[in-house]
Design an enzyme around this catalytic site. Structure first.
Site, PDB file in Angstrom:
ATOM      1  N   TRP A 181      24.052  28.282   7.486  1.00 18.89           N
ATOM      2  CA  TRP A 181      22.670  28.186   7.004  1.00 18.89           C
ATOM      3  C   TRP A 181      22.462  29.271   5.949  1.00 18.89           C
ATOM      4  CZ3 TRP A 181      18.637  31.864   7.304  1.00 18.89           C
ATOM      5  CH2 TRP A 181      17.453  31.428   6.679  1.00 18.89           C
ATOM      6  N   GLU A 222      23.345  23.420   8.069  1.00 17.46           N
ATOM      7  CA  GLU A 222      21.972  23.323   8.576  1.00 17.46           C
ATOM      8  C   GLU A 222      20.986  23.264   7.413  1.00 17.46           C
ATOM      9  OE1 GLU A 222      20.717  26.756  10.826  1.00 17.46           O
ATOM     10  OE2 GLU A 222      18.859  25.803  11.506  1.00 17.46           O
ATOM     11  N   LYS A 224      17.113  22.608   5.585  1.00 13.20           N
ATOM     12  CA  LYS A 224      15.779  23.138   5.838  1.00 13.20           C
ATOM     13  C   LYS A 224      14.833  22.622   4.771  1.00 13.20           C
ATOM     14  CE  LYS A 224      13.646  27.596   6.834  1.00 13.20           C
ATOM     15  NZ  LYS A 224      13.880  28.928   7.332  1.00 13.20           N
ATOM     16  N   ASP A 255      17.936  21.332  12.875  1.00  7.89           N
ATOM     17  CA  ASP A 255      17.009  22.275  13.512  1.00  7.89           C
ATOM     18  C   ASP A 255      15.651  21.586  13.487  1.00  7.89           C
ATOM     19  OD1 ASP A 255      14.902  24.285  13.589  1.00  7.89           O
ATOM     20  OD2 ASP A 255      16.479  25.800  13.420  1.00  7.89           O
ATOM     21  N   HIS A 258      12.894  22.316  11.007  1.00 12.15           N
ATOM     22  CA  HIS A 258      13.219  22.290   9.578  1.00 12.15           C
ATOM     23  C   HIS A 258      12.837  21.009   8.850  1.00 12.15           C
ATOM     24  CE1 HIS A 258      16.375  25.756   9.711  1.00 12.15           C
ATOM     25  NE2 HIS A 258      15.209  26.075  10.227  1.00 12.15           N
ATOM     26  N   HIS A 282      19.807  22.753  16.597  1.00  7.08           N
ATOM     27  CA  HIS A 282      19.096  23.991  16.895  1.00  7.08           C
ATOM     28  C   HIS A 282      17.776  23.548  17.482  1.00  7.08           C
ATOM     29  CE1 HIS A 282      20.883  27.443  14.254  1.00  7.08           C
ATOM     30  NE2 HIS A 282      21.629  27.124  15.290  1.00  7.08           N
ATOM     31  N   ASP A 290       7.840  26.199  10.603  1.00  6.96           N
ATOM     32  CA  ASP A 290       9.087  26.558  11.292  1.00  6.96           C
ATOM     33  C   ASP A 290       8.931  27.920  11.961  1.00  6.96           C
ATOM     34  OD1 ASP A 290      11.766  26.605  12.029  1.00  6.96           O
ATOM     35  OD2 ASP A 290      12.403  27.514  10.137  1.00  6.96           O
ATOM     36  N   ASP A 292       9.540  28.959  15.007  1.00  7.16           N
ATOM     37  CA  ASP A 292      10.511  29.373  16.021  1.00  7.16           C
ATOM     38  C   ASP A 292       9.868  29.871  17.305  1.00  7.16           C
ATOM     39  OD1 ASP A 292      13.229  28.871  14.886  1.00  7.16           O
ATOM     40  OD2 ASP A 292      12.433  30.084  13.252  1.00  7.16           O
ATOM     41  N   ASP A 322      17.410  27.929  19.188  1.00  6.52           N
ATOM     42  CA  ASP A 322      17.089  28.806  18.057  1.00  6.52           C
ATOM     43  C   ASP A 322      15.595  29.098  18.026  1.00  6.52           C
ATOM     44  OD1 ASP A 322      17.065  30.263  15.728  1.00  6.52           O
ATOM     45  OD2 ASP A 322      17.384  28.562  14.383  1.00  6.52           O
TER      46      ASP A 322
HETATM   47  C1  RNT Z   1      16.525  29.575   9.814  1.00  9.28           C
HETATM   48  C2  RNT Z   1      17.531  28.819  10.603  1.00  9.28           C
HETATM   49  C3  RNT Z   1      18.654  29.611  11.161  1.00  9.28           C
HETATM   50  C4  RNT Z   1      18.217  30.903  11.803  1.00  9.28           C
HETATM   51  C5  RNT Z   1      19.268  31.558  12.665  1.00  9.28           C
HETATM   52  C6  RNT Z   1      18.969  32.988  12.912  1.00  9.28           C
HETATM   53  O1  RNT Z   1      15.440  28.842   9.484  1.00  9.28           O
HETATM   54  O2  RNT Z   1      16.910  28.108  11.622  1.00  9.28           O
HETATM   55  O3  RNT Z   1      19.376  28.829  12.044  1.00  9.28           O
HETATM   56  O4  RNT Z   1      17.088  30.740  12.586  1.00  9.28           O
HETATM   57  O5  RNT Z   1      20.498  31.331  12.161  1.00  9.28           O
HETATM   58 ZN    ZN Z   2      18.176  27.080  12.992  1.00 12.96          ZN
END
Ligand code: RNT
Ligand code: ZN
Length: 413
Positions: A181, A222, A224, A255, A258, A282, A290, A292, A322
């Site tokens: 990523w 990955e 986004k 993810d 994303h 993720h 996003d 988290d 994640d």
């Molecule tokens: C960032 C991605 C990535 C990170 C981690 C720390 O938007 O999701 O995967 O969160 O690698």
């Molecule tokens: Zn991620």
């Protein structure tokens, strides 16, 4: 009869074998991210968190070094049921004062993590190049930078990571997922959207050409949609990486934070399973963006788990977590999210998918709706509790975490 026996009977009359579900669940590996423990700071002194990702909150007790992080992981993992893997970022290298930059990290910098993961009896380690929080992120760009030296530095970092991943795979006799990523993008309207992507493509080609062992290492990319401060353009977009992965026989990592808020990763899983035999996730919880947030036992998580289970994709989908919340007890965050993922998988394992699929194929959408509603008030909780007790755990994980907070975390100023 115990609550579980009653539940098992009720499920059996719906054609569901709760014993089979429990036995299947305990063997589904979940890769648990190390970075919830220290707010994504890392151990290599690379610099403060950058790349358009953010942890918010200042709850006391952040792990400030390897010893503290290990202790917290050990405590948190001891409260998580099921099979576990450890997901490390390269920024968690143990350098012991050696002056070495990320383009030259070696397996020995991760040996202490291997020893630790073995001590915990984990299935394996997954890995991530860390292309943020570092001085060589130039103008927000890494593998797509117009500066050839910058691109080379990060290509070399990724190649170093692939070598380290082979080492992990050898040590555990289990594959190592290497997830790429990058934060690359622009805050405002770019003048050229193609060339940065072509440069990223060239960098990825160089990384993959290093000759890593595909039997040991699974490479994923990955995508986004945007990050903080990089709202207008992301080089590694969904279309870019999906095509790159398909053409280069590597893997996509989805993810679920994303995408646009009304796009569902649960629906993307079967779309990709039609073309790929491996897929990585993720699992996170985006609130409006996003963000988290800690994963919870919610509808979209249940849908994600359903797509994995009902498509016989347990061996195809590599589940990783994640999220990073610094506003609550970090161990509780870790365990809550991991248990939510397991709950969702158990929930999915207890659904009569064959019967529901037939209703769909028969176009009996009336009964399908009714039957899907019935699933929701089956005695799921009793089966979950039974699973926990067979894993040697209780439903209450907060009491031990509170005790740990009182004895250990409170001392960290
Ligand atoms: C960032 C991605 C990535 C990170 C981690 C720390 O938007 O999701 O995967 O969160 O690698
Ligand atoms: Zn991620």
């Amino acid at each position: 009869m115990t609550a579980y026996e009653l539940a098992a009977k009720e499920y059996a009359s719906a054609g569901i074998d709760t014993e089979a579900a429990i036995n299947c669940l305990k063997d589904i590996p979940i890769s648990i991210h190390c970075w919830q423990g220290d707010d994504v700071v890392g151990l290599d002194g690379g610099g403060s968190l950058s790349g358009g990702i953010q942890t918010t909150g200042n709850y006391p007790g952040r792990a400030r070094n390897f010893e503290e992080l290990k202790a917290d992981i050990k405590e948190a993992f001891s409260l998580m049921p099921g099979k576990k893997r450890l997901n490390l970022h390269a920024s968690y290298a143990i350098l012991n004062g050696e002056q070495v930059d990320r383009n030259a990290y070696r397996p020995e910098h991760f040996k202490p993590w291997v020893d630790f993961a073995k001590e915990l009896g984990l299935e394996g380690i997954d890995f991530n190049p860390t292309m943020f929080s570092h001085k060589n992120v130039k103008d927000g760009l890494t593998l797509s930078s117009p500066d050839e030296n910058i691109r080379k530095f990060w290509v070399d970092h990724c190649i170093a990571c692939l070598k380290i991943a082979e080492y992990f795979a050898d040590e555990f006799n289990s594959h190592c997922l290497v997830n790429i990523w990058i934060p690359d993008g622009f805050k405002d309207v770019p003048a050229d959207r193609l060339t940065p992507r072509l440069r990223l493509k060239g960098s990825l080609d160089k990384i993959l050409a290093c000759g890593y062992d595909k039997n040991k290492v699974v490479v994923a990319v990955e995508s986004k949609v945007f990050g903080i401060g990089v709202e207008s353009y992301t080089v590694g977009s969904n279309e870019f990486y999906q095509n790159y992965a398909a053409k280069n026989d590597i893997c996509c990592l989805l993810d679920n934070g994303h995408y646009h808020p009304l796009e569902y990763v649960s629906d993307k899983i079967p779309a990709l399973l039609a073309f790929y035999d491996k897929l990585a996730l993720h699992v996170t919880r985006g609130v409006r963006w996003d963000s988290d947030h800690v994963v919870l036992f919610e509808d979209e998580l249940k849908e994600i788990a359903k797509e994995i289970v009902r498509n016989n994709a347990i061996d195809k989908v590599m589940i990783g977590l994640d999220y990073f919340d610094a506003s609550i007890n970090r161990l509780s965050a870790w365990v809550t999210g991991q248990r939510a993922m397991q709950k969702a998988l158990l929930y999915a394992l207890l659904i009569p998918h064959g019967k529901l699929r037939k209703l769909q194929d028969d176009s009996d959408f009336t009964e399908l709706m009714v039957a899907q509603e019935e699933v929701k008030d089956m005695p799921f909780g009793a089966v979950w509790k039974e699973y926990l007790s067979r894993e040697g755990l209780e439903e209450d994980y907060l009491s031990p975490i509170r005790a740990y907070e009182k004895n250990i975390l409170k001392e960290r100023k």
